[in-house]
Design a protein around this motif. Structure first.
Motif, PDB file in Angstrom:
ATOM      1  N   ASN A   1       8.560   8.333   9.612  1.00  0.00           N
ATOM      2  CA  ASN A   1       8.116   8.012   8.454  1.00  0.00           C
ATOM      3  C   ASN A   1       7.835   6.336   8.676  1.00  0.00           C
ATOM      4  N   ARG A   2       8.525   5.719   9.691  1.00  0.00           N
ATOM      5  CA  ARG A   2       8.146   4.325  10.007  1.00  0.00           C
ATOM      6  C   ARG A   2       6.656   4.332  10.481  1.00  0.00           C
ATOM      7  N   ALA A   3       6.571   5.250  11.514  1.00  0.00           N
ATOM      8  CA  ALA A   3       5.192   5.420  12.227  1.00  0.00           C
ATOM      9  C   ALA A   3       4.188   5.716  11.157  1.00  0.00           C
ATOM     10  N   ARG A   4       4.277   6.524  10.159  1.00  0.00           N
ATOM     11  CA  ARG A   4       3.550   6.856   9.066  1.00  0.00           C
ATOM     12  C   ARG A   4       2.990   5.503   8.252  1.00  0.00           C
ATOM     13  N   SER A   5       4.326   4.703   8.059  1.00  0.00           N
ATOM     14  CA  SER A   5       3.823   3.742   7.202  1.00  0.00           C
ATOM     15  C   SER A   5       2.979   2.431   7.972  1.00  0.00           C
ATOM     16  N   LEU A   6       3.083   2.560   9.429  1.00  0.00           N
ATOM     17  CA  LEU A   6       2.165   1.611  10.206  1.00  0.00           C
ATOM     18  C   LEU A   6       0.830   2.320  10.185  1.00  0.00           C
ATOM     19  N   ILE A   7       0.545   3.360  10.035  1.00  0.00           N
ATOM     20  CA  ILE A   7      -0.710   3.935  10.320  1.00  0.00           C
ATOM     21  C   ILE A   7      -1.334   3.835   8.623  1.00  0.00           C
ATOM     22  N   HIS A   8      -0.533   4.247   7.696  1.00  0.00           N
ATOM     23  CA  HIS A   8      -1.102   3.791   6.192  1.00  0.00           C
ATOM     24  C   HIS A   8      -0.946   2.561   5.531  1.00  0.00           C
ATOM     25  N   ASN A   9      -1.863   1.753   5.790  1.00  0.00           N
ATOM     26  CA  ASN A   9      -1.770   0.249   5.349  1.00  0.00           C
ATOM     27  C   ASN A   9      -1.842  -0.158   4.195  1.00  0.00           C
ATOM     28  N   ASP A  10      -2.086   0.801   3.214  1.00  0.00           N
ATOM     29  CA  ASP A  10      -2.471   0.480   1.796  1.00  0.00           C
ATOM     30  C   ASP A  10      -0.945  -0.336   1.311  1.00  0.00           C
ATOM     31  N   ARG A  11      -1.385  -1.310   0.337  1.00  0.00           N
ATOM     32  CA  ARG A  11      -0.420  -2.092  -0.219  1.00  0.00           C
ATOM     33  C   ARG A  11       0.456  -2.639   0.957  1.00  0.00           C
ATOM     34  N   ALA A  12       0.236  -2.868   2.239  1.00  0.00           N
ATOM     35  CA  ALA A  12       1.335  -3.081   3.159  1.00  0.00           C
ATOM     36  C   ALA A  12       1.557  -4.726   2.852  1.00  0.00           C
TER      37      ALA A  12
END
Length: 358
Positions: free
Chosen positions: A205-216
């Motif tokens: 999940n942490r890796a996915r959040s790094l890949i998906h940068n929307d509203r980061a």
């Protein structure tokens, strides 16, 4: 493509057909061309096929590895062990995290990463070991199992997805995590693309959040490295055809095994579960390998060193990694891919046999 290039047997070529054309056309017609349901479906099927709970798709295998390492909390001051005999993408994937890639030598009897060499460079800063199944050849997992428990082994199946361990288990299913690539020249192709496979939901999940940068958040590193539904549509069809790809590669490699080799040129041994991503032969020395590549070019057959370095192999590097240097100098890859037709196979066989008779 020019007429001159059409006369060549290429080193690699993807195998696309009407199904792939229809799948991409349907994705375009749906207007869902960014990451969407096709990516989710692709992640699930690949994870299931490798015996993993989760899959996280990325824009490339290299970005998948970088995101995984960041998801593990790897960063400045940490070290990640990688093979000395490997393409430079692993080095770059590690350095992008701020960590230090630490090279370890290949084994003397196989170009795979040597367990003793990898163990010798472990220390309190080591966070992971990246273990490729080079050329689709399965690493003997048994001696690596204890290291996986201590440090964590990331299986690299960029050249081996669809292959099997000696006991029949899928490659990519044994390490703490695995990374795959679906680049155009790989076992199955989605154009670009890669994937992280594993069972630790928190890390993925942490890796996915790094890949998906929307509203980061502005204060966090993000990669903006998503796979899109066009690539996933291709990948889904290619995944369904993977058993045929594997069988076809094995059949072509078996035909090449009948080449009248001699002491100047010998093929790398393969096991029953191996997937011949490359048909790799070993020449007696570097000059012979160079000569083979040059001669095959005169026959309009593309051959190459199966691992390209980002720098010249100098004396200092060769002294530190003598086995890797020897494999780099002597190994040559000749065309072996599912789209290689019977006439192209015949041309490859004749060209190699002509060189062996010189």
């Amino acid at each position: 493509m020019s007429a001159a290039l059409l006369d060549w047997v290429p080193h690699s070529r993807p195998w696309f057909g009407h199904e792939e054309e229809q799948a991409v056309a349907a994705a375009v017609a749906s207007l869902q061309v960014a990451a969407g349901p096709k990516v989710t479906q692709f992640e699930g099927l690949v994870a299931q096929g490798l015996g993993r709970r989760f899959g996280v798709a990325a824009s490339s295998g290299s970005n998948a590895l970088t995101a995984l390492l960041l998801g593990l909390g790897v960063g400045p001051g940490d070290e990640v062990v990688i093979p000395a005999y490997v393409c430079t993408s692993l080095h770059h994937a590690v350095t992008l995290t701020g960590a230090t890639p630490v090279e370890a030598d290949a084994a003397s009897d196989t170009p795979q990463l040597d367990l003793g060499a990898a163990s010798a460079v472990l220390n309190e800063n080591t966070r992971a070991v990246v273990l490729p199944h080079l050329f689709g050849l399965a690493v003997d997992w048994t001696p690596w199992a204890s290291l996986n428990g201590r440090v964590g082994v990331i299986e690299d199946v960029a050249q081996a997805i669809g292959g099997r361990f000696f006991d029949g288990a899928p490659l990519g299913g044994r390490g703490r995590f695995a990374v795959a690539s679906f680049y155009a020249t790989k076992v199955m192709a989605s154009g670009h693309g890669g994937m992280i496979l594993g069972d630790d939901e928190g890390v993925l999940n942490r890796a996915r959040s790094l890949i998906h940068n929307d509203r980061a958040p502005m204060d966090r590193t993000h990669l903006s490295a998503r796979m899109n539904d066009l690539e996933a549509a291709l990948g889904l069809i290619q995944w369904g055809r993977l058993p045929d790809f594997v069988a076809r590669r094995r059949a072509i490699a078996a035909r090449f095994d009948a080449i009248k080799f001699n002491s100047r040129l010998i093929p790398l041994p393969r096991g029953a579960g191996d997937l011949p991503f490359r048909y790799v032969v070993q020449a007696e020395h570097r000059a012979a390998a160079d000569d083979l590549i040059a001669f095959l070019a005169t026959q309009k057959v593309a051959a190459a060193r199966p691992v390209e370095r980002g720098h010249e192999i100098d004396a200092a590097w060769a002294a530190r990694f003598p086995n890797a240097a020897r494999w780099w100098a002597t190994l040559v890859s000749i065309p072996c891919f599912p789209a290689l037709d019977d006439e192209e196979q015949r041309r490859v066989i004749l060209a190699v046999q002509r060189w062996c008779r010189r």
